[in-house]
Design a protein around this motif. Structure first.
Motif, PDB file in Angstrom:
ATOM      1  N   GLY A  32      28.081  27.361  47.928  1.00  0.00           N
ATOM      2  CA  GLY A  32      29.229  28.046  48.502  1.00  0.00           C
ATOM      3  C   GLY A  32      30.042  28.762  47.454  1.00  0.00           C
ATOM      4  N   THR A  33      31.138  29.356  47.900  1.00  0.00           N
ATOM      5  CA  THR A  33      32.036  30.068  47.000  1.00  0.00           C
ATOM      6  C   THR A  33      33.462  29.608  47.263  1.00  0.00           C
ATOM      7  OG1 THR A  33      32.119  31.904  48.570  1.00  0.00           O
ATOM      8  CG2 THR A  33      30.575  32.104  46.729  1.00  0.00           C
ATOM      9  N   GLN A  34      34.286  29.699  46.230  1.00  0.00           N
ATOM     10  CA  GLN A  34      35.679  29.288  46.342  1.00  0.00           C
ATOM     11  C   GLN A  34      36.575  30.262  45.594  1.00  0.00           C
ATOM     12  OE1 GLN A  34      36.385  25.195  45.289  1.00  0.00           O
ATOM     13  NE2 GLN A  34      35.550  24.572  47.263  1.00  0.00           N
ATOM     14  N   LEU A  35      37.771  30.431  46.132  1.00  0.00           N
ATOM     15  CA  LEU A  35      38.841  31.129  45.445  1.00  0.00           C
ATOM     16  C   LEU A  35      39.519  30.090  44.563  1.00  0.00           C
ATOM     17  CD1 LEU A  35      40.970  33.356  44.941  1.00  0.00           C
ATOM     18  CD2 LEU A  35      42.070  32.606  47.059  1.00  0.00           C
ATOM     19  N   ARG A  36      39.570  30.370  43.271  1.00  0.00           N
ATOM     20  CA  ARG A  36      40.133  29.402  42.327  1.00  0.00           C
ATOM     21  C   ARG A  36      41.272  30.048  41.544  1.00  0.00           C
ATOM     22  NH1 ARG A  36      36.212  26.354  38.269  1.00  0.00           N
ATOM     23  NH2 ARG A  36      35.872  25.139  40.160  1.00  0.00           N
ATOM     24  N   LEU A  37      42.404  29.348  41.499  1.00  0.00           N
ATOM     25  CA  LEU A  37      43.516  29.734  40.636  1.00  0.00           C
ATOM     26  C   LEU A  37      43.502  28.825  39.424  1.00  0.00           C
ATOM     27  CD1 LEU A  37      46.601  30.173  43.024  1.00  0.00           C
ATOM     28  CD2 LEU A  37      45.155  31.946  42.042  1.00  0.00           C
ATOM     29  N   THR A  38      43.543  29.418  38.234  1.00  0.00           N
ATOM     30  CA  THR A  38      43.561  28.620  37.014  1.00  0.00           C
ATOM     31  C   THR A  38      44.703  29.063  36.116  1.00  0.00           C
ATOM     32  OG1 THR A  38      41.971  30.119  35.971  1.00  0.00           O
ATOM     33  CG2 THR A  38      41.074  28.131  36.962  1.00  0.00           C
ATOM     34  N   PRO A  50      37.949  27.261  49.898  1.00  0.00           N
ATOM     35  CA  PRO A  50      36.714  27.948  50.279  1.00  0.00           C
ATOM     36  C   PRO A  50      37.024  29.412  50.596  1.00  0.00           C
ATOM     37  CG  PRO A  50      36.922  25.873  51.468  1.00  0.00           C
ATOM     38  CD  PRO A  50      38.237  26.112  50.761  1.00  0.00           C
ATOM     39  N   ALA A  51      36.212  30.302  50.074  1.00  0.00           N
ATOM     40  CA  ALA A  51      36.382  31.739  50.321  1.00  0.00           C
ATOM     41  C   ALA A  51      35.009  32.384  50.237  1.00  0.00           C
ATOM     42  CB  ALA A  51      37.319  32.360  49.293  1.00  0.00           C
ATOM     43  N   ALA A  52      34.847  33.509  50.912  1.00  0.00           N
ATOM     44  CA  ALA A  52      33.546  34.175  50.944  1.00  0.00           C
ATOM     45  C   ALA A  52      33.731  35.681  51.055  1.00  0.00           C
ATOM     46  CB  ALA A  52      32.726  33.656  52.123  1.00  0.00           C
ATOM     47  N   ALA A  53      32.653  36.412  50.833  1.00  0.00           N
ATOM     48  CA  ALA A  53      32.671  37.866  50.981  1.00  0.00           C
ATOM     49  C   ALA A  53      33.210  38.213  52.364  1.00  0.00           C
ATOM     50  CB  ALA A  53      31.267  38.429  50.792  1.00  0.00           C
ATOM     51  N   GLU A  72      50.348  43.336  48.448  1.00  0.00           N
ATOM     52  CA  GLU A  72      49.018  43.823  48.062  1.00  0.00           C
ATOM     53  C   GLU A  72      48.000  43.169  48.983  1.00  0.00           C
ATOM     54  OE1 GLU A  72      48.503  42.874  43.929  1.00  0.00           O
ATOM     55  OE2 GLU A  72      50.094  44.254  43.301  1.00  0.00           O
ATOM     56  N   PHE A  73      47.011  43.952  49.402  1.00  0.00           N
ATOM     57  CA  PHE A  73      45.988  43.471  50.331  1.00  0.00           C
ATOM     58  C   PHE A  73      44.596  43.673  49.712  1.00  0.00           C
ATOM     59  CE2 PHE A  73      49.714  44.783  52.632  1.00  0.00           C
ATOM     60  CZ  PHE A  73      49.946  43.710  53.473  1.00  0.00           C
ATOM     61  N   TYR A  74      43.837  42.603  49.669  1.00  0.00           N
ATOM     62  CA  TYR A  74      42.518  42.602  49.035  1.00  0.00           C
ATOM     63  C   TYR A  74      41.455  42.117  50.022  1.00  0.00           C
ATOM     64  CZ  TYR A  74      45.143  42.643  44.626  1.00  0.00           C
ATOM     65  OH  TYR A  74      45.989  42.965  43.595  1.00  0.00           O
ATOM     66  N   THR A  75      40.217  42.527  49.767  1.00  0.00           N
ATOM     67  CA  THR A  75      39.049  41.980  50.460  1.00  0.00           C
ATOM     68  C   THR A  75      38.101  41.444  49.399  1.00  0.00           C
ATOM     69  OG1 THR A  75      39.235  43.606  52.230  1.00  0.00           O
ATOM     70  CG2 THR A  75      37.106  42.499  52.005  1.00  0.00           C
ATOM     71  N   VAL A  76      37.522  40.262  49.652  1.00  0.00           N
ATOM     72  CA  VAL A  76      36.507  39.718  48.748  1.00  0.00           C
ATOM     73  C   VAL A  76      35.215  40.508  48.978  1.00  0.00           C
ATOM     74  CG1 VAL A  76      35.178  37.675  48.092  1.00  0.00           C
ATOM     75  CG2 VAL A  76      37.574  37.431  48.776  1.00  0.00           C
ATOM     76  N   THR A  77      34.656  41.062  47.907  1.00  0.00           N
ATOM     77  CA  THR A  77      33.452  41.888  48.014  1.00  0.00           C
ATOM     78  C   THR A  77      32.186  41.027  47.992  1.00  0.00           C
ATOM     79  OG1 THR A  77      33.263  42.174  45.619  1.00  0.00           O
ATOM     80  CG2 THR A  77      34.628  43.786  46.816  1.00  0.00           C
ATOM     81  N   ALA A 156      43.091  34.444  39.152  1.00  0.00           N
ATOM     82  CA  ALA A 156      42.397  34.181  40.413  1.00  0.00           C
ATOM     83  C   ALA A 156      40.994  34.740  40.285  1.00  0.00           C
ATOM     84  CB  ALA A 156      43.114  34.837  41.585  1.00  0.00           C
ATOM     85  N   GLU A 157      40.012  33.968  40.741  1.00  0.00           N
ATOM     86  CA  GLU A 157      38.632  34.439  40.746  1.00  0.00           C
ATOM     87  C   GLU A 157      37.882  33.757  41.878  1.00  0.00           C
ATOM     88  OE1 GLU A 157      36.424  33.229  37.215  1.00  0.00           O
ATOM     89  OE2 GLU A 157      37.648  31.440  37.066  1.00  0.00           O
ATOM     90  N   ILE A 158      36.800  34.373  42.287  1.00  0.00           N
ATOM     91  CA  ILE A 158      35.914  33.773  43.280  1.00  0.00           C
ATOM     92  C   ILE A 158      34.735  33.219  42.498  1.00  0.00           C
ATOM     93  CG2 ILE A 158      34.553  34.097  45.360  1.00  0.00           C
ATOM     94  CD1 ILE A 158      37.499  34.656  45.830  1.00  0.00           C
TER      95      ILE A 158
END
Length: 168
Positions: A32-38, A50-53, A72-77, A156-158
């Motif tokens: 899976g994939t996750q949005l992570r703040l570090t 949990p986050a995904a394209a 600001e508005f983003y979409t995970v690619t 922030a990163e996926i």
């Protein structure tokens, strides 16, 4: 007696052959994939979800001396980056990209700049516990930056999560 040892040897060989597959499943299998703040200073994980394209993210900030709202508005690619889709801000001024060649409209007192399509592999901030507000994922608030110490260095990163035993 010979049959007994032959069965034991066969079982041992099968177990040894299965061990790499079991280790791969438990520790390395993409799951899976996750949005992570570090914290960029210490490397410590602040939070993850949990986050995904295709997922939608938004960030709310209070901008400038006039304390105007900025969104600001983003979409995970598909390649797990952040695509900046749009910005909505209550006016033009210092730091606001007034010269972008994108569709612009005014709605409910906000200037909307859309179809920006800027790719960011990661997002970086130095937070403000007064001016940086909330982070949402698919319309649900997931984090309030005001909970961090002022001037925190955040990324922030996926990320791809690995290992069945460690899935989120």
């Amino acid at each position: 007696m010979k049959e007994f040892f032959k069965r034991r040897l066969t079982m041992a060989v099968l177990l040894l052959a299965a061990a790499p597959a079991l280790v791969w499943w438990a520790f390395f299998m993409p799951c899976g994939t996750q949005l992570r703040l570090t914290d960029r200073t210490s490397g410590a994980v602040i939070a993850q979800w949990p986050a995904a394209a295709g997922d939608k993210l938004s960030l709310e900030i209070e901008h400038s001396f006039e304390h105007i709202p900025w969104y600001e508005f983003y979409t995970v690619t598909d390649d797990l980056h952040f695509n900046l889709d749009a910005i909505a801000v209550a006016g033009y001024g210092a730091g606001i990209p007034a010269e972008m060649d994108v569709p612009t409209r005014i709605e409910d007192g906000l200037v909307w700049m859309e179809d920006i399509n800027s790719d960011f592999p990661t997002l970086h901030w130095i937070t403000s516990n007064r001016f940086m507000k909330t982070f949402t994922l698919n319309g649900a608030e997931i984090f309030d930056f005001r909970s961090l110490p002022d001037a925190s260095r955040v990324q922030a990163e996926i990320i791809m999560t690995r290992g069945y035993l460690f899935r989120g």
